[in-house]
Enzyme design. Structure first.
Site: not given
Length: 420
Positions: A196, A358, A387
């Site tokens: 991320s 995601d 995610h």
């Protein structure tokens, strides 16, 4: 009615209510529904519902309370990292280049040859989480691959906006490349990784070091898990299709996180999240006609992802000029948006992990294509998960299977690259 029956009825009602609170509707086609439901239940208990509780009691809305998400558990020097109790590795806290880290060394390192190095940057939108939150995940990868791992606790926005976090991770990585032998690391076999926002920092670090002329060894590899790699547009197909698919990361969330990281402050998250998500943070001409527009062209996505499955809401084509002028240079700075870099040719072998459901899927896919077009060895793990489903929040038997597959592939990649 007997007391036993009454207890059974009350218990059934409690279970039903809890199930309703913890259940997350799933998109059709997700590979591991049970793992997704369990992961989201953990996430709601640990993160989402505490935030909603704060909102309910008048402590501010979720996106205006992002500082409250800064989870710093067991950070005191006298507290051992959780994974230090697992065995198998010598897990300790340290400081490298003034930055707190957790170091994962193998017990036989003093007698063994130098090992490959693995420098990990945690996710959390540049504003939340910590090295401790990712302790179990990094421990797992270190155990499987035999690397010496460095889990970096970089500074967070809004107190420390861009480029503070970037400066921290670069400083740690440079120190390891120069002095890694102190930790039993072979400096010719060091890689960076992150997920991320941490994936953003890993990509930015690799890109920055690839352009520097110095006596430092080159990075051996980079691993980018669910990375956010640009802020020019938040209307790619993945942003639209997965805008509110999983509560772990909505499209409006990552837009707000980006605004805070770029220095717009941490008390107007709802406002900035909307501005960024509707692409009103940059002028239409800059977004569609500048030299950077080609880097986010949907035609560069795999064909199956080029067209959003959901109809995008109609928004006007205006923009906020004040915000645009504040972030105009930052939004295309490769230290923030690696996808905007003109030259990617000197980057090391790369693995990009994306998941179908995601919101950041397309950032990773666009970057992977550019890397391949630039002649960089690139492996893509394109899963049917969500995610950061690789994050270990629970024992293996209830770990998301899609996340477990991704970690398995990451470990294979690291082992192969570091042996060559």
């Amino acid at each position: 009615m007997s007391k036993l029956k009454l207890f059974a009825i009350i218990w059934a009602m409690v279970v039903a209510i809890m199930a309703g609170f913890l259940y997350t509707p799933l998109p059709e086609g997700i590979e591991d529904p049970f793992g997704a439901i369990v992961f989201m239940a953990f996430w709601k208990i640990l993160v989402r519902y505490p935030q909603l509780t704060r909102e309910f009691f008048g402590q501010g809305r979720y996106l205006d309370n992002l500082e409250a998400m800064q989870i710093h558990i067991f950070q005191e020097d006298e507290m051992r990292p959780i994974s230090s109790w697992f065995g198998g590795l010598n897990v300790t806290r340290s400081t490298i280049a003034g930055v707190p880290v957790i170091v994962y060394k193998h017990w036989d390192d003093e007698d063994a040859d130098l090992r490959p190095g693995f420098v990990y940057f945690h996710g959390g939108g540049w504003i939340a989480a910590s090295a401790d939150v990712y302790d179990w995940t990094v421990y797992d990868i270190a155990m499987r691959t035999g690397v010496v791992a460095i889990n970096v606790d970089y500074r967070l926005a809004p107190q420390h906006p861009f480029p503070a976090g970037f400066d921290d991770v670069v400083s740690v990585t440079r120190y390891i490349l120069r002095h890694g032998k102190k930790f039993g690391i072979d400096v010719s076999r060091v890689g960076v990784a992150g997920d991320s926002a941490g994936g953003n920092l890993a990509a930015a670090t690799a890109l920055h070091l690839s352009k520097m002329s110095s006596d430092l060894p080159q990075l051996k590899y980079q691993v980018l898990l669910h990375p956010v790699l640009q802020g020019l547009t938040f209307r790619l197909p993945a942003h639209l299709d997965n805008a509110e698919t999983f509560p772990i990361l909505y499209a409006k969330h990552i837009a707000a996180f980006a605004s805070i990281y770029l220095g717009l402050g941490g008390r107007n998250g709802e406002f900035h999240g909307t501005i960024f998500f509707e692409n009103h943070h940059v002028s239409p001409e800059f977004r569609t006609k500048s030299k950077y527009a080609k880097y986010v062209d949907e035609k560069n996505l795999p064909e199956k992802y080029r067209t959003p499955k959901k109809t995008a809401p109609i928004i006007n084509d205006s923009h906020n000029e004040t915000i645009f002028q504040r972030i105009k240079s930052l939004i295309v700075d490769p230290r923030f948006s690696p996808l905007m870099a003109d030259d990617l040719t000197k980057l090391p072998p790369t693995m990009v992990v994306v998941q179908k459901y995601d919101v950041l899927r397309d950032d990773g896919l666009l970057y992977a294509k550019r890397l391949r077009d630039s002649g960089v060895e690139t492996v893509v793990h394109d899963g049917k998960g969500f995610h950061i489903d690789h994050l270990k929040l629970a024992p293996e038997f209830i770990h998301s299977k899609t996340g477990a597959k991704a970690v398995k592939d990451v470990c294979k990649f690291i082992s192969r690259i570091t042996r060559s």
